[in-house]
Design an enzyme around this catalytic site. Structure first.
Site, short mmCIF file in Angstrom:
data_model
loop_
_atom_site.label_atom_id
_atom_site.label_comp_id
_atom_site.label_asym_id
_atom_site.label_seq_id
_atom_site.Cartn_x
_atom_site.Cartn_y
_atom_site.Cartn_z
CG HIS A 128 39.46 42.66 36.14
ND1 HIS A 128 39.21 41.54 35.36
CD2 HIS A 128 38.76 42.51 37.27
CE1 HIS A 128 38.37 40.75 36.01
NE2 HIS A 128 38.08 41.30 37.18
CG ASP B 233 38.51 43.57 43.83
OD1 ASP B 233 39.20 43.08 42.92
OD2 ASP B 233 37.43 43.08 44.22
C1 MLT Z 1 35.15 38.42 39.89
O1 MLT Z 1 34.21 39.24 39.86
O2 MLT Z 1 35.01 37.21 40.09
C2 MLT Z 1 36.53 38.98 39.75
O3 MLT Z 1 36.51 40.15 38.96
C3 MLT Z 1 37.55 38.00 39.24
C4 MLT Z 1 37.34 37.42 37.87
O4 MLT Z 1 36.31 37.59 37.21
O5 MLT Z 1 38.29 36.71 37.44
#
Ligand code: MLT
Length: 428
Positions: free
Chosen positions: A307, A364
């Site tokens: 992430h 995800d």
């Molecule tokens: C989100 O929950 O929006 C995703 O993990 C992406 C992010 O936070 O950049």
């Protein structure tokens, strides 16, 4: 005494204020830098640049912390409901029994959408991606509720626009799905809770009664809570910058849906399942594919691992992993795709190559597994993310409006041609 940062440019030293948040995060305020020095800063993707101060969500990527209005995501996922969390994000407090009941009633009475939306749907080819349809339907709400166009209306009128959107998005999402598969749309059943109503609109068919499985409804409610907000991610920043021009909530959210659609953002959960299906099609050898993931020259990309913000683990993934195990066990799901997923997960959590690179399964990876297990089609995965993220987008848009934030207008460094004279066509 205000803490400052000193920036030396040439023989000049500029003092820049340092601000500190309630979780001891610090930032250098550069808002006066261009006026004082003539220089701007540059940070492609704004990964090191704060766009705002916000009281909605706090996350710590190093420690794997995620809180909505000060409540930990772990407690909210375990003890509250998506409607309670929506109220918390948008209005700043968890509702008590009375306010929750009133909030639920306000939402329930607006779940129907205008019949003319069926004409809009009929204009889309049946294989249209539901995210494109949904963005158009959300934008069309400005036509059915023209008073929503003005974000400077009274608090009560803006609140009505907010509740209409919260109520109608699941209906529009389910209708977009039914349009995609060429089935008749189902009307909302206001006797049901938020998630059960959505599941019934998605899966009920005229020829049989549809009973919502409480295990599925509960798993979906938890998934929506975990996706409800995530501070200034790509789609939330899009909602904020569109709203900063005093564009309507519906136009801002329609733009946010476009940003979330991208495979690097909300489209990642759909990309995970497509990756698993490709691995299955090629024989299902997870060791072969994890070796391909390590090979810099191999075009194969591992989706659903690591992430950009969380450096050690995604707290949402920890919660969703348990929910995925529970749902698969309780539903007795036996799906070869999900077996491949577990094989990839096992290697990623034990192979030093992935551990050292923090390539752990993220939110995800597991959300796609649950959505598939509860029967949500792959094309609808990012729509599910949209339904979850809606209260976060609304809360962030509302905060930006209430704080009277200026229109977003980043600067640039020009790298094109210098001044040159026009050359007539016959001389070129
Ligand atoms: C989100 O929950 O929006 C995703 O993990 C992406 C992010 O936070 O950049």
């Amino acid at each position: 005494m205000e803490e400052t940062a000193q920036l030396k440019i040439g023989d000049k030293v500029y003092e820049l204020p340092i601000i500190e948040g309630t979780e001891n995060e610090k930032a250098i305020d550069i808002s006066a830098l261009r006026g004082q020095s003539g220089l701007i800063t540059i940070d492609p993707g704004y990964k090191n640049t704060g766009s705002t101060k916000s009281a909605i969500t706090f996350l710590d990527g190093e420690k794997g912390i995620l809180r909505y209005r000060g409540y930990s995501i772990e407690e909210l996922a375990e003890k509250s409901t998506f409607l309670e969390v929506s109220h918390l994000l948008i209005y700043g407090e968890l509702p008590n029994a009375e306010t929750l009941n009133s909030f639920r009633k306000d939402i329930t009475q607006h779940t129907l959408i205008h019949e003319d939306i069926k004409n809009i749907l009929e204009g889309f080819p049946s294989n249209s991606h539901p995210m494109g349809v949904l963005s158009s339907l959300v934008s069309s709400l400005t036509a059915f509720y023209p008073e929503s166009l003005d974000p400077n209306r009274s608090v009560a009128e803006v609140d009505l626009s907010i509740k209409r959107l919260l109520a109608k998005l699941p209906t529009m999402a389910a209708w977009a799905y039914k349009n995609e598969i060429g089935h008749p749309a189902n009307y909302p059943d206001n006797r049901l809770d938020y998630c059960s109503n959505f599941l019934k609109m998605m899966f009920a068919v005229p020829s049989a009664d549809y009973e919502v499985d409480p295990v599925v409804a509960n798993a979906l409610d938890k998934l929506l809570i975990l996706h409800a907000d995530h501070e200034q991610n790509c789609s939330t920043s899009t909602v904020r910058i569109v709203g900063s021009s005093h564009s309507s909530l519906y136009a801002s959210v329609a733009a946010g849906i476009g940003a979330l659609w991208g495979p690097l953002h909300g489209g990642a959960n759909q990309a995970v399942i497509e990756m698993l299906q490709n691995i299955k099609k090629d024989g299902g050898d997870v060791k072969k594919y994890m070796a391909k993931a390590k090979d810099k020259n191999d075009p194969f990309r591992l989706m659903g691992f690591g992430h950009r913000v969380y450096k050690n683990f995604d707290p949402r993934a920890t919660i969703i992993k348990k929910a995925a195990d529970d749902v698969l066990a309780q539903l007795g799901v036996n799906d070869p795709i999900l077996e491949i997923a577990k094989g990839l997960e096992e290697i990623a959590l034990n192979d030093p190559y992935f551990i050292e690179r923090k390539l752990y399964p993220n939110v995800d990876f597991y959300s796609g597994i649950i959505y598939r297990a509860i029967g949500i089609p792959t094309s609808m995965f990012t729509v599910m993310f949209t339904i979850g993220r809606l209260p976060g987008w609304i809360a962030q848009w509302k905060e930006m409006r209430e704080n009277k934030e200026p229109i977003g207008r980043p600067r640039q460094v020009y790298t094109g041609m210098n001044l040159r004279p026009f050359v007539a066509l016959d001389k070129r």
